[in-house]
Design an enzyme around this catalytic site. Structure first.
Site, PDB file in Angstrom:
ATOM      1  N   ARG A  79      -9.473   1.213   8.727  1.00 20.64           N
ATOM      2  CA  ARG A  79      -8.944  -0.104   9.041  1.00 20.64           C
ATOM      3  C   ARG A  79      -9.927  -0.929   9.867  1.00 20.64           C
ATOM      4  O   ARG A  79      -9.630  -2.065  10.203  1.00 20.64           O
ATOM      5  CB  ARG A  79      -7.686   0.082   9.860  1.00 20.64           C
ATOM      6  N   ARG A 135      12.085  -5.498   5.405  1.00 21.66           N
ATOM      7  CA  ARG A 135      11.821  -4.101   5.057  1.00 21.66           C
ATOM      8  C   ARG A 135      12.702  -3.152   5.863  1.00 21.66           C
ATOM      9  O   ARG A 135      12.884  -3.310   7.059  1.00 21.66           O
ATOM     10  CB  ARG A 135      10.345  -3.800   5.332  1.00 21.66           C
ATOM     11  N   LYS A 146       0.838  -1.217   0.000  1.00 19.56           N
ATOM     12  CA  LYS A 146       0.000   0.000   0.000  1.00 19.56           C
ATOM     13  C   LYS A 146       0.870   1.264   0.000  1.00 19.56           C
ATOM     14  O   LYS A 146       0.607   2.191  -0.750  1.00 19.56           O
ATOM     15  CB  LYS A 146      -0.901   0.051   1.254  1.00 19.56           C
ATOM     16  N   ARG A 190      11.433  -0.875  11.279  1.00 17.71           N
ATOM     17  CA  ARG A 190      10.317  -0.506  12.148  1.00 17.71           C
ATOM     18  C   ARG A 190      10.204  -1.478  13.316  1.00 17.71           C
ATOM     19  O   ARG A 190      10.381  -2.678  13.139  1.00 17.71           O
ATOM     20  CB  ARG A 190       9.011  -0.516  11.340  1.00 17.71           C
ATOM     21  N   ARG A 202      -0.114  -8.371  13.604  1.00 14.53           N
ATOM     22  CA  ARG A 202      -0.750  -7.472  12.626  1.00 14.53           C
ATOM     23  C   ARG A 202      -1.464  -8.267  11.541  1.00 14.53           C
ATOM     24  O   ARG A 202      -2.598  -7.960  11.184  1.00 14.53           O
ATOM     25  CB  ARG A 202       0.308  -6.558  11.991  1.00 14.53           C
TER      26      ARG A 202
HETATM   27  P1  AMP Z   1       1.022   0.963   9.045  1.00 13.48           P
HETATM   28  O1  AMP Z   1       2.235   1.794   8.770  1.00 13.48           O
HETATM   29  O2  AMP Z   1      -0.143   1.295   8.174  1.00 13.48           O
HETATM   30  O3  AMP Z   1       1.347  -0.513   9.065  1.00 13.48           O
HETATM   31  O4  AMP Z   1       0.549   1.324  10.532  1.00 13.48           O
HETATM   32  C1  AMP Z   1       1.399   1.108  11.630  1.00 13.48           C
HETATM   33  C2  AMP Z   1       0.609   1.071  12.909  1.00 13.48           C
HETATM   34  O5  AMP Z   1      -0.042   2.333  13.133  1.00 13.48           O
HETATM   35  C3  AMP Z   1      -0.519   0.052  12.972  1.00 13.48           C
HETATM   36  O6  AMP Z   1      -0.065  -1.257  13.314  1.00 13.48           O
HETATM   37  C4  AMP Z   1      -1.393   0.650  14.066  1.00 13.48           C
HETATM   38  O7  AMP Z   1      -0.840   0.474  15.359  1.00 13.48           O
HETATM   39  C5  AMP Z   1      -1.328   2.130  13.736  1.00 13.48           C
HETATM   40  N1  AMP Z   1      -2.374   2.498  12.747  1.00 13.48           N
HETATM   41  C6  AMP Z   1      -2.173   2.980  11.490  1.00 13.48           C
HETATM   42  N2  AMP Z   1      -3.345   3.223  10.870  1.00 13.48           N
HETATM   43  C7  AMP Z   1      -4.305   2.856  11.755  1.00 13.48           C
HETATM   44  C8  AMP Z   1      -5.728   2.851  11.709  1.00 13.48           C
HETATM   45  N3  AMP Z   1      -6.403   3.248  10.609  1.00 13.48           N
HETATM   46  N4  AMP Z   1      -6.405   2.407  12.801  1.00 13.48           N
HETATM   47  C9  AMP Z   1      -5.761   2.015  13.905  1.00 13.48           C
HETATM   48  N5  AMP Z   1      -4.420   1.975  14.025  1.00 13.48           N
HETATM   49  C10 AMP Z   1      -3.694   2.411  12.958  1.00 13.48           C
END
Ligand code: AMP
Length: 214
Positions: free
Chosen positions: A87, A121, A15, A159, A170
């Site tokens: 999400r 990554r 994404k 990360r 996740r």
């Molecule tokens: P990502 O970079 O999209 O994988 O997001 C990293 C982390 O940020 C996720 O594992 C959540 O802890 C938090 N996060 C990001 N977007 C959301 C969302 N829409 N709802 C809840 N938590 C989020």
């Protein structure tokens, strides 16, 4: 291009990569809630401190917090790419009161491939400041100089939620919390994309689906 685009797909489905490519090519704002939240954490804000441990454990931040972050961001935009939001069904319901969406792409990747993509990554250290979005992979897309961003030379980092334990959490929650409810919520509007392919091939597919003349 004035379009409101949403990317669905589990962590590691691409994404962020596809959003960044679209944003750059068409000059559309890329809104990644993950980036925004990591930025809050890095800045040491009250909000960032509140969500730090949740994010690092690979769990979701509460709907109320992300809803407010996104609402403020999209308020004055007539085009955007949403990456990582909505999400949950609750977020999707809330967002439908804030804005409509023109395109929804669901990036589908085999689960074995996701773990390998995520554990390898490496992100540019400037990513949290949104100055640089360099993303690399130790095997699939290694930087020219080990541990350094090709784009800006900053040190790369892994990360905290790209460890195998957090990744399993996740990915484990994705289908139940996001994939199934959001596909049901958006229904026929969702366009499925085979994201098992190389980033450029996936991008070409997305472009053709957007029916953009390049
Ligand atoms: P990502 O970079 O999209 O994988 O997001 C990293 C982390 O940020 C996720 O594992 C959540 O802890 C938090 N996060 C990001 N977007 C959301 C969302 N829409 N709802 C809840 N938590 C989020």
């Amino acid at each position: 291009m004035t379009k409101k685009i949403l990317f669905l797909g589990p962590a590691g489905s691409g994404k962020g990569t596809q959003s960044a490519k679209l944003a750059e090519k068409f000059g559309i704002e890329h809104l990644s809630t993950g980036d925004l939240i990591r930025g809050e954490i890095k800045s040491g804000s009250e909000l960032g401190n509140k969500v730090k441990s949740i994010v690092e454990a690979g769990q979701l931040v509460s709907d109320d917090i992300v809803n407010e972050i996104v609402k403020a961001k999209v308020a004055n935009l007539d085009a955007f790419i949403l990456d990582g939001y909505p999400r949950t069904k609750g977020q999707a319901e809330f967002f439908s009161t804030v804005s409509d969406l023109d395109f929804i792409f669901d990036l589908e990747v085999d689960s074995e491939a996701l773990i390998e993509r995520l554990t390898g990554r490496r992100m540019c250290g400037k990513e949290n400041d949104k100055n640089c979005k360099g993303t690399f992979h130790t095997k699939f897309n290694p930087p020219q100089a080990e541990g350094k961003c090709d784009l800006c030379g900053s040190p790369l980092y892994q990360r905290k939620d790209d460890t195998e334990e957090a990744i399993n959490k996740r990915l484990g929650g994705y289908e139940a919390e996001t994939g199934a409810p959001l596909n049901e919520f958006y229904g026929a509007k969702v366009s499925k994309v085979n994201a098992n392919r190389k980033p450029d091939e996936v991008f070409a597919d997305i472009e053709s689906k957007l029916q953009v003349s390049v």
